[in-house]
Write a protein that holds these residues in place. Structure first.
Motif, short mmCIF file in Angstrom:
data_model
loop_
_atom_site.label_atom_id
_atom_site.label_comp_id
_atom_site.label_asym_id
_atom_site.label_seq_id
_atom_site.Cartn_x
_atom_site.Cartn_y
_atom_site.Cartn_z
N VAL A 5 0.85 -1.18 0.00
CA VAL A 5 0.00 0.00 0.00
C VAL A 5 0.89 1.23 0.00
N TYR A 6 0.63 2.13 -0.95
CA TYR A 6 1.33 3.41 -1.02
C TYR A 6 0.34 4.49 -0.67
N ASN A 7 0.71 5.34 0.26
CA ASN A 7 -0.16 6.44 0.67
C ASN A 7 0.68 7.71 0.64
N GLY A 8 0.38 8.61 -0.26
CA GLY A 8 1.17 9.83 -0.34
C GLY A 8 0.78 10.66 -1.55
N LYS A 9 1.70 11.52 -1.97
CA LYS A 9 1.45 12.40 -3.11
C LYS A 9 1.36 11.59 -4.39
N GLY A 10 0.36 11.91 -5.18
CA GLY A 10 0.17 11.23 -6.44
C GLY A 10 -0.69 12.07 -7.36
N TYR A 11 -1.37 11.40 -8.30
CA TYR A 11 -2.16 12.10 -9.31
C TYR A 11 -3.47 11.38 -9.57
N ARG A 12 -4.46 12.15 -9.97
CA ARG A 12 -5.75 11.64 -10.41
C ARG A 12 -6.13 12.39 -11.69
N GLU A 42 -8.06 7.93 -22.26
CA GLU A 42 -9.33 7.19 -22.26
C GLU A 42 -10.49 8.09 -21.84
N ALA A 43 -10.29 8.89 -20.80
CA ALA A 43 -11.35 9.76 -20.30
C ALA A 43 -11.66 10.90 -21.28
N ASN A 44 -10.66 11.40 -21.99
CA ASN A 44 -10.89 12.49 -22.95
C ASN A 44 -11.81 12.07 -24.09
N SER A 45 -11.85 10.76 -24.38
CA SER A 45 -12.73 10.31 -25.46
C SER A 45 -14.20 10.37 -25.05
N LEU A 46 -14.49 10.35 -23.76
CA LEU A 46 -15.88 10.36 -23.28
C LEU A 46 -16.28 11.64 -22.56
N PHE A 47 -15.38 12.22 -21.80
CA PHE A 47 -15.66 13.39 -20.98
C PHE A 47 -14.67 14.49 -21.34
N SER A 48 -15.17 15.69 -21.49
CA SER A 48 -14.28 16.77 -21.86
C SER A 48 -14.68 18.02 -21.11
N PRO A 49 -13.79 18.84 -20.66
CA PRO A 49 -12.34 18.68 -20.66
C PRO A 49 -11.87 17.84 -19.48
N CYS A 50 -10.79 17.15 -19.64
CA CYS A 50 -10.17 16.35 -18.58
C CYS A 50 -8.74 16.83 -18.38
N MET A 51 -8.25 16.63 -17.17
CA MET A 51 -6.86 17.00 -16.91
C MET A 51 -6.31 16.19 -15.73
N ILE A 52 -5.00 16.07 -15.67
CA ILE A 52 -4.33 15.38 -14.58
C ILE A 52 -4.11 16.40 -13.46
N VAL A 53 -4.50 16.02 -12.24
CA VAL A 53 -4.35 16.93 -11.10
C VAL A 53 -3.61 16.22 -9.97
N PRO A 54 -2.76 16.95 -9.24
CA PRO A 54 -2.08 16.35 -8.10
C PRO A 54 -3.07 16.13 -6.96
N ASP A 55 -2.88 15.06 -6.19
CA ASP A 55 -3.77 14.74 -5.08
C ASP A 55 -3.07 13.76 -4.16
N MET A 56 -3.61 13.58 -2.98
CA MET A 56 -3.12 12.54 -2.06
C MET A 56 -3.83 11.25 -2.44
#
Length: 152
Positions: free
Chosen positions: A69-76, A132-146
């Motif tokens: 299990v990794y718990n820390g800074k990442g992206y969604r 994959e998400a851009n083909s169905l939902f727009s606009p999409c972007m990568i955001v930093p998150d825990m």
């Protein structure tokens, strides 16, 4: 005085229940009690640590049998951001229907509802989901998150 005792030795005995009565600077002081001696290692127990293992860093890495299990800074990947709660719920439901194995989150950060998907350790890992998400939902972007990442 027993034979061999130094006349300068003083033994102080205190009861831990008296700690609540002792006050210093308007705060309670807890009297320490002696810790029990450490238990001897069980010779039948297997050693689970390996030599040359680096100490854990600020991010938590926990090993449970075969799960890491990794718990820390990442992206969604953020697939919706807007003031309409019903649309945010609809977008989340549609994404979950199409991608049942991907974690999906709905957040409210005034004045907008945000739908974020996935738990990725690096931006590069999140790029596949972004395409994959851009083909169905727009606009999409990568955001930093825990994030919390489980590998079974």
């Amino acid at each position: 005085m027993a034979q061999g005792d130094d006349p300068g030795d003083v033994a102080i005995h205190s009861d831990a229940r008296l700690a609540v009565l002792v006050r210093k600077n308007h705060s309670y002081v807890r009297l320490s009690t002696p810790e029990p001696p450490p238990k001897a290692p069980d010779p039948a127990a297997k050693l689970t640590t390996t030599p040359n293992t680096p100490p854990p860093s600020s991010t938590a890495l926990i090993h449970h049998d075969t799960r890491v299990v990794y718990n820390g800074k990442g992206y969604r990947v953020q697939i919706y951001s807007g003031p309409d709660r019903n649309k945010a719920i609809a977008v989340k439901s549609e994404f979950m229907r199409r991608n049942p194995g991907v974690s999906t989150y709905l957040f409210y950060v005034a004045p907008a509802f945000r739908v974020k998907v996935g738990d990725y350790r690096t931006q590069r890992d999140a790029e596949g989901m972004l395409r994959e998400a851009n083909s169905l939902f727009s606009p999409c972007m990568i955001v930093p998150d825990m994030v919390t990442i489980s590998t079974y």
